[in-house]
Design an enzyme around this catalytic site. Structure first.
Site, mmCIF file in Angstrom:
data_model
loop_
_atom_site.group_PDB
_atom_site.id
_atom_site.type_symbol
_atom_site.label_atom_id
_atom_site.label_comp_id
_atom_site.label_asym_id
_atom_site.label_seq_id
_atom_site.Cartn_x
_atom_site.Cartn_y
_atom_site.Cartn_z
ATOM 1 N N GLU A 87 51.953 21.718 26.920
ATOM 2 C CA GLU A 87 50.923 22.553 27.834
ATOM 3 C C GLU A 87 50.359 22.161 28.983
ATOM 4 O OE1 GLU A 87 49.013 25.623 25.148
ATOM 5 O OE2 GLU A 87 48.344 23.608 24.017
ATOM 6 N N HIS A 142 41.634 20.263 28.066
ATOM 7 C CA HIS A 142 42.060 21.190 27.273
ATOM 8 C C HIS A 142 41.956 21.007 25.980
ATOM 9 C CE1 HIS A 142 44.067 24.111 24.770
ATOM 10 N NE2 HIS A 142 44.950 23.494 24.467
ATOM 11 N N HIS A 192 40.785 21.676 21.515
ATOM 12 C CA HIS A 192 40.458 22.765 20.173
ATOM 13 C C HIS A 192 39.339 22.468 19.616
ATOM 14 C CE1 HIS A 192 45.350 21.914 20.096
ATOM 15 N NE2 HIS A 192 44.954 22.703 21.163
ATOM 16 N N HIS A 224 43.001 29.624 19.918
ATOM 17 C CA HIS A 224 43.551 28.342 20.373
ATOM 18 C C HIS A 224 42.652 27.461 20.564
ATOM 19 C CE1 HIS A 224 46.660 26.523 23.381
ATOM 20 N NE2 HIS A 224 46.155 25.759 22.809
#
Lengths: 239, 239, 239, 239
Positions: free
Chosen positions: A80, A99, A101, A169
């Site tokens: 990603e 980024h 989670h 996500h």
């Protein structure tokens, strides 16, 4: 011939950011944090595919804004990485991207209830955080941002904001420096947990209004060094 | 005459799996993880009755698919070893099984609300996880899976899925390897907590649809080494 | 003339029980655990007024069933030692008592919703745990069980059960041994958290029925050594 | 000429209080704890701008009740030191003040549901904790208490209570000593979490009534040394 001095400072901070975000539970085995290259604004630094808690300076790779590895680096990158390249391409003032989670945030990314700033530490959250719905433009996917087109759509959802949630996500945070982006990633998680609890009380909830957020955001920039110093002390590898 | 090399690798991974699942709170004093014997598909490896956090290679016993100890091993086995034997008997592709009392999962095992995949890390959960209700076939029991018949009924409830919940008890996860089954046990727990919170927000909740789950599951297989490496580093005994 | 050997074993286990319950968060700076004296059933052992995490064998005092210190021991006792004396007086089979302010239990002690057994580990909880309301007989108090009369009323609320909740205060667990009472205190806390979450899902919830609880309770007695061994290993002072 | 002995005791306790509150998660990178100067009631001691987990005796500054640094100390102070000065000015019996962003409390500060005492440990909370709404008198701000006027308004909201919540921000606790103010800050956080859970059960909730709170508060004063000793042992720097 030698790299300018501030590259080594950014590398040190980027390793610290990986360890801090893992140490505070904002990243687990997955998720990543990058920094724009201080000497080459069209490049960014990001670890090879590795759990953030294990990242060292030797694991960092350099990518161009199409998210291709620079200098023939053959190591396995994160799938990603396009998140990072797309955002650096569209937001010239952004110097660092996370980024994640992060567990308290994902419920908001799946819910019709928007994430909102409950207290001053999270005043960088707009009045209702945007959610990137990958289905809208890309139909059925594996939920990952795997190419430049998907990265671009995510960056569009982000717009001029500090964070964007990703349905099913996680989320991304951006900022003008590594200390600020780590601050934002941490307090996005914290604010999500607080808002969850405030809603659970069943009464009416008062959020920061836009004027309060604007003023608070400016203040927070001046004190970001305080938690950064603490977190480096606790989590960064010793020099 | 000597055991093939991959047995010792499986033993090392099985000890690591015990420690990881205990370290991450998926197992406490109870619960267990097993691996099918790599050289003898009609046998499996499982610790003697012992808390997973304390398991070493010397504690592993070998069982046949009726869950009888092999080679005259007289040590006290887990009462519920039949879970493992029954699943290995019915699912030839399964190489590893976890049985857990993981805290966020048990509420779903007791509720009419099904566990569903909220984010890509949990795409191995079917659109609504099945729940094994031991009362249906066995009436009033002590809730344990104590014999081949109960193990068989549990395995039937599992069907072709990756997990099955057990009412008033816990859940099981299965996979083609120890790293994948540990991943699934961990993210079943995480997804349950996330779904709990998403429901608590009071709005509508969007889950992964079947197409997304299918694609995501395939992707996750390719990255399972990342958390496995991290977790071994953090929790497995040093060689 | 010397004390029988099993006194030193009970002392060692009582110190371990203090440390385990503190280590697992069932006790904080407050709360206590006692054992009936193995040679003198009309006496019990309990620390002087001290946080359980700090208790050593030297801190233990001996009390009679009126909760007076034996042997002229002038050290400051816990204000609420009467809980222990009253229960030992009324329940001859009870050999160990825990009093705790365990965080997940207190909400049930203040709520009209009863604590019930959600899974087999908590099958010692009756179909709806009783709550001691000190106001009923004693009016306005400081909420503590400060004398024999209040201890007696609490013991009456407990009846023949394994636990009793105390409104605005905490709970007590009793058992025939220290390992079992620690097990019960830990899984009362765990079950309360699980039930909270199950209710929060908003669907219907299935609890253990009385037959299941009865059978499960019997089974659990046979495996209580497993978590006890683990917890001693993790929390008890090294010999 | 030398400082009286009790100043060094207060300094040691103030460093301990910083470390304890950070260790227990009541303070993170932000928030602060102060003590009135034992020899000069018109002065107070508070760290320079630094995360509480890192505070040492050398970091303490002395302020007058207008919150100006005494003795030409040029180090960067906390922006919100005015909280402390204003409270010491209006409450002569208060000897210690905590300002915190404690996670379970902030939801109540943003909600129409008042924080109330659910159990005896939190009997210092009035029947419904007051909330300081900075908008009322100061309109749109950055949410901080940045000057004497804002500090005065906060102190007015506090009134004669032990705590006051701050909408969109956090809370303050005050007491006649450092051990008591730390106790109150910790149990404000704990009580908020307990009340959240009690409300989440969906039944009716019984809180301490005023008579119970009054009696319990008196009792707690007598046992505050117990957790203080534990917490110093666990978190304070070794002498």
């Amino acid at each position: 011939m030698s790299e300018p001095h501030d590259v080594s400072a950014v590398i040190e901070d980027l390793v610290a950011a990986n360890r801090i975000l893992a140490g505070l539970g904002v990243l687990d085995g997955f998720g990543h944090v990058s920094a724009r290259h201080p000497a080459h604004p069209d490049r960014y630094l990001l670890s090879r595919s590795l759990a953030p808690a294990l990242v060292t300076a030797a694991d960092l790779m350099t990518f161009d804004l199409e998210s291709n590895a620079v200098g023939g680096d053959q190591r396995k990158p994160y799938l990603e990485r396009f998140i990072h390249g797309a955002i650096y391409g569209r937001r010239p003032e952004v110097m660092a991207v996370v980024h994640s989670h992060s567990p308290s945030v994902i419920p908001f990314a799946a819910s019709s209830v928007p994430l909102r700033p409950l207290y001053h530490m999270a005043s960088f959250i707009s009045s209702a955080a945007r959610v990137f719905e990958i289905r809208e433009r890309f139909g059925t996917t594996d939920m990952l941002v795997r190419n430049a087109a998907q990265g671009g759509a995510l960056a569009e959802s982000l717009g001029c904001d500090a964070i964007v949630l990703m349905r099913g996500h996680g989320f991304c945070a951006v900022a003008e420096s590594l200390p600020v982006v780590v601050f934002r990633a941490v307090y996005t998680e914290t604010n999500a947990a607080l808002q969850q609890h405030a809603i659970g009380l069943g009464g009416s909830v008062t959020y920061l209004d836009e004027g309060e957020s604007l003023l608070s955001e400016k203040t927070n920039r001046g004190v970001v060094e305080r938690p950064w110093t603490l977190w480096k002390e606790r989590f960064a590898p010793r020099a």
